[in-house]
Design a protein around this motif. Structure first.
Motif, mmCIF file in Angstrom:
data_model
loop_
_atom_site.group_PDB
_atom_site.id
_atom_site.type_symbol
_atom_site.label_atom_id
_atom_site.label_comp_id
_atom_site.label_asym_id
_atom_site.label_seq_id
_atom_site.Cartn_x
_atom_site.Cartn_y
_atom_site.Cartn_z
ATOM 1 N N PHE A 456 0.823 -1.209 0.000
ATOM 2 C CA PHE A 456 0.000 0.000 0.000
ATOM 3 C C PHE A 456 0.859 1.262 0.000
ATOM 4 O O PHE A 456 0.503 2.264 -0.603
ATOM 5 C CB PHE A 456 -0.914 -0.021 1.233
ATOM 6 C CG PHE A 456 -2.178 0.780 1.074
ATOM 7 C CD1 PHE A 456 -2.903 0.752 -0.104
ATOM 8 C CD2 PHE A 456 -2.654 1.550 2.120
ATOM 9 C CE1 PHE A 456 -4.072 1.482 -0.250
ATOM 10 C CE2 PHE A 456 -3.833 2.281 2.005
ATOM 11 C CZ PHE A 456 -4.541 2.245 0.806
ATOM 12 N N ASP A 457 2.016 1.227 0.679
ATOM 13 C CA ASP A 457 2.849 2.419 0.787
ATOM 14 C C ASP A 457 4.323 2.020 0.870
ATOM 15 O O ASP A 457 4.914 2.016 1.952
ATOM 16 C CB ASP A 457 2.448 3.232 2.022
ATOM 17 C CG ASP A 457 3.078 4.628 2.021
ATOM 18 O OD1 ASP A 457 3.843 4.921 1.086
ATOM 19 O OD2 ASP A 457 2.796 5.408 2.942
ATOM 20 N N PRO A 458 4.947 1.682 -0.278
ATOM 21 C CA PRO A 458 6.359 1.255 -0.269
ATOM 22 C C PRO A 458 7.304 2.439 -0.138
ATOM 23 O O PRO A 458 8.118 2.727 -1.008
ATOM 24 C CB PRO A 458 6.503 0.544 -1.619
ATOM 25 C CG PRO A 458 5.497 1.203 -2.499
ATOM 26 C CD PRO A 458 4.336 1.572 -1.609
ATOM 27 N N TYR A 459 7.215 3.106 1.004
ATOM 28 C CA TYR A 459 7.922 4.376 1.185
ATOM 29 C C TYR A 459 9.426 4.220 1.321
ATOM 30 O O TYR A 459 10.190 5.163 1.108
ATOM 31 C CB TYR A 459 7.369 5.112 2.412
ATOM 32 C CG TYR A 459 7.572 4.378 3.712
ATOM 33 C CD1 TYR A 459 8.695 4.590 4.497
ATOM 34 C CD2 TYR A 459 6.631 3.448 4.152
ATOM 35 C CE1 TYR A 459 8.886 3.905 5.679
ATOM 36 C CE2 TYR A 459 6.812 2.749 5.336
ATOM 37 C CZ TYR A 459 7.937 2.985 6.092
ATOM 38 O OH TYR A 459 8.112 2.284 7.255
ATOM 39 N N TYR A 460 9.909 3.025 1.708
ATOM 40 C CA TYR A 460 11.341 2.872 1.953
ATOM 41 C C TYR A 460 12.039 2.126 0.820
ATOM 42 O O TYR A 460 13.166 1.656 0.963
ATOM 43 C CB TYR A 460 11.592 2.140 3.272
ATOM 44 C CG TYR A 460 10.901 0.802 3.400
ATOM 45 C CD1 TYR A 460 11.461 -0.348 2.871
ATOM 46 C CD2 TYR A 460 9.685 0.698 4.055
ATOM 47 C CE1 TYR A 460 10.832 -1.565 2.985
ATOM 48 C CE2 TYR A 460 9.042 -0.518 4.181
ATOM 49 C CZ TYR A 460 9.623 -1.644 3.649
ATOM 50 O OH TYR A 460 8.983 -2.845 3.764
ATOM 51 N N VAL A 461 11.387 2.041 -0.341
ATOM 52 C CA VAL A 461 12.015 1.413 -1.495
ATOM 53 C C VAL A 461 13.306 2.170 -1.834
ATOM 54 O O VAL A 461 13.349 3.404 -1.791
ATOM 55 C CB VAL A 461 11.037 1.418 -2.691
ATOM 56 C CG1 VAL A 461 11.794 1.242 -3.998
ATOM 57 C CG2 VAL A 461 10.007 0.322 -2.520
#
Length: 601
Positions: A456-461
């Protein structure tokens, strides 16, 4: 006279039957589940004690044919080890009255049948228990229990601050939340929404241990359980924490995580005290957030297994810390709620179904359960802590020893496995399920889907897992878990290679492959012998990984990308085919330059 005596005898017998029936109907079975192993702040237990004689039980699903508690090939999981210890401590709290029954599986039908047997043995018609967040499972379970003429008394929100599955008053406005963020990222605005909601309507205060608990406890006889076991038998008879060769791998987990409620509260008190101490000598050049953000509370196993409730932690944060600390650590507690709220929206992510399914429309890109030899080799290097990236290796070695690693190291380890080593994220998710002492299906699934860019929220890719994090400036974390690097200096100066003039500083501890030969020799390090070479060139591996996803994304129909902001994935807000699609944060690494520019506008 004989007739009178007979009449009196019949009357007395009838009265005894009535009294016996009343006594039996005043007995309640309290079913402890593996996310609520506590006597304090236990709504189910408190409600039962208020009016009933209490029969405490726990049901342990086997991993094979029902003849043993766990798969004898593995000796169970890290979670199993912790649960068995927590049950032992809970049994002491309950005066030795807790009974454990082995069941063949955890299907609603099997559980209901076992509860029926227990209720029949103790003469009860009511079972008190906490709910999980799986609506389909819980509804089916209540149906199965009710069909057996037993009344299920259920209680929600036992592992989160709010109940996102069963509480009709809790409705997350996902569309408004996502659209309120400049980059359409769900996590941060959700936390802000939850904090506002908690301020307007605070969660209930934690409950104390029920008054009169000891006097009301009653143990079911062993013949009331179809397959009884002792709590000690879980470890000694069914060999939880022991490999087939007899290696006691579970002992290090037991040593690292004392599992009583008292231990959990002491951990909480110690954490709060450490935070206060960290502020006493704060460096004036560093902000409060920078100084304190890295602190790991080590409360996650107690929260995951419900030895400690989130309400207890929340209450302690609000009543014990200053406002700056509260803002920092209450937000962390809210992150846990975020995963449960997402899982309520996408219940099947725990089974591995991606949220951003468009990246998986090609069968060849899905994980079928088998790894080829080369992928297996890379995965083995990762799980054994031999990738050649010190931060990742330290975390994986800590995981094997303690069943735990700090959250920031988990993110680095997942990025290394998926982006660097090109191993499917599902493999990492399954590995953590086996090795994490604080395993939580919802949190684990959300983390690994984000690592695979399908959450839903791959913010640390794109996390830079080869770099030294600010919280390990002194290198103590890496040196503790990788003793072969103990003598490595932190930094060394080497000539600048491209221009041939000047010097630049190399992080020898975190990037040993860049260290001068004489530094390695002085530290007794031979790459490839005493410490492994890097398992991949992280820059080229990451470029190849994201390149494949970009190619896939270009093949999408326009329906899957938001038109006016072409850099956003259009994601359904739920699994229903009529659920609304909304443009949502997409990592920069998945966008071409034009799409990234549009996303920033």
């Amino acid at each position: 006279m004989k007739a009178l005596l007979a009449s009196l005898l019949i009357s007395l017998l009838a009265r005894e039957h009535v009294i016996e029936a009343l006594a039996l109907s005043s007995t309640a079975v309290v079913w402890f589940r593996d996310h609520c192993l506590r006597s304090r702040d236990n709504e189910a237990l408190a409600a039962a004690v208020a009016s009933k004689v209490v029969v405490p039980i726990f049901l342990w699903p086997s991993h094979d044919d029902g003849k043993a508690a766990v798969d004898p090939a593995t000796g169970g999981t890290a979670k199993d080890v912790f649960v068995s210890c927590a049950l032992d401590q809970l049994n002491s709290t309950l005066g030795g009255k807790l009974r454990v029954g082995l069941i063949a599986d955890d299907s609603p039908s099997t559980i209901a049948t076992e509860l029926e047997s227990i209720c029949s043995a103790v003469g009860s018609d009511t079972v008190y228990y906490p709910l999980t967040h799986s609506s389909d499972t819980e509804e089916e379970l209540q149906k199965e229990i009710s069909e057996r003429k037993i009344m299920p008394k259920t209680f929600g929100s036992s592992f989160s601050l709010l109940d996102y599955t069963f509480d009709k008053d809790v409705s997350v406005p996902w569309k408004d939340i996502i659209q309120s963020h400049p980059f359409r990222s769900p996590l941060i605005p959700f936390v802000d929404w939850l904090l506002s909601k908690l301020e307007d309507c605070p969660p209930r205060k934690p409950l104390p241990r029920p008054v009169g608990l000891e006097e009301k406890l009653h143990a079911v006889e062993e013949n009331g359980l179809r397959s009884p076991t002792t709590i000690g038998g879980l470890i000694h008879v069914h060999a939880i924490g022991k490999s087939p060769g007899g290696r006691d791998w579970g002992q290090s987990i037991i040593d690292a995580w004392p599992a009583s409620e008292k231990d959990a509260m002491e951990n909480l008190e110690s954490f709060l005290a450490s935070v206060k101490l960290s502020g006493d000598d704060i460096d004036a050049t560093e902000s409060w957030a920078t100084k304190r953000t890295h602190l790991a509370s080590r409360l996650s196993p107690y929260l995951a297994r419900g030895v400690l409730s989130p309400q207890q932690v929340y209450d302690a944060l609000l009543t014990r810390l200053d406002s700056v600390d509260t803002a920092s650590f209450v937000r962390r507690l809210c992150w846990r709620d975020y995963t449960y709220a997402v899982t309520a929206l996408f219940p099947d992510i725990e089974n591995g179904r991606p949220i951003r399914e468009a990246y998986y429309s090609d069968e060849s890109q899905t994980y079928g359960g088998e790894l080829d030899a080369e992928t297996r080799r890379r995965f083995d290097l990762w799980k054994e802590g031999r990738t050649g990236f010190p931060l990742v290796d330290a975390g994986l070695r800590q995981l094997v020893s303690e069943g735990w690693m700090p959250q920031k190291v988990r993110l680095a380890a997942s990025a290394c496995l998926v982006e660097g080593l090109d191993v499917p994220w599902e493999v990492g998710m399954q590995h953590f399920e086996e090795y994490l002492v604080d395993y939580d299906a919802s949190i684990n699934a959300n983390m690994w889907q984000n690592a695979g860019c399908v959450g839903f929220d791959p913010y640390y890719v794109g996390l830079r897992y080869k770099k030294r994090p600010y919280w390990d400036r002194d290198g103590k974390y890496v040196r503790r878990w990788i003793p072969e690097l103990e003598s490595m200096p932190d930094f060394a100066e080497v000539p600048e290679a491209q221009r041939g003039t000047g010097l630049f500083r190399v992080d020898c501890l975190y990037e040993p492959w860049s260290s001068p030969i004489h530094v390695l020799e002085d530290a007794g390090i031979e790459l490839g012998a005493t410490y492994p070479h890097r398992a991949c060139d992280e820059r080229s591996a990451r470029s190849a990984f994201f390149g494949r996803l970009r190619v896939k994304r270009k093949e999408w129909s326009t329906e899957l990308r938001e038109h006016e902001r072409g850099g956003l994935d259009n994601v359904r807000l739920g699994r229903h085919e009529n659920a609304e699609r909304i443009g949502i944060f997409t990592p920069k690494a998945l966008l071409d330059k034009r799409q990234f520019r549009l996303q920033q506008e």
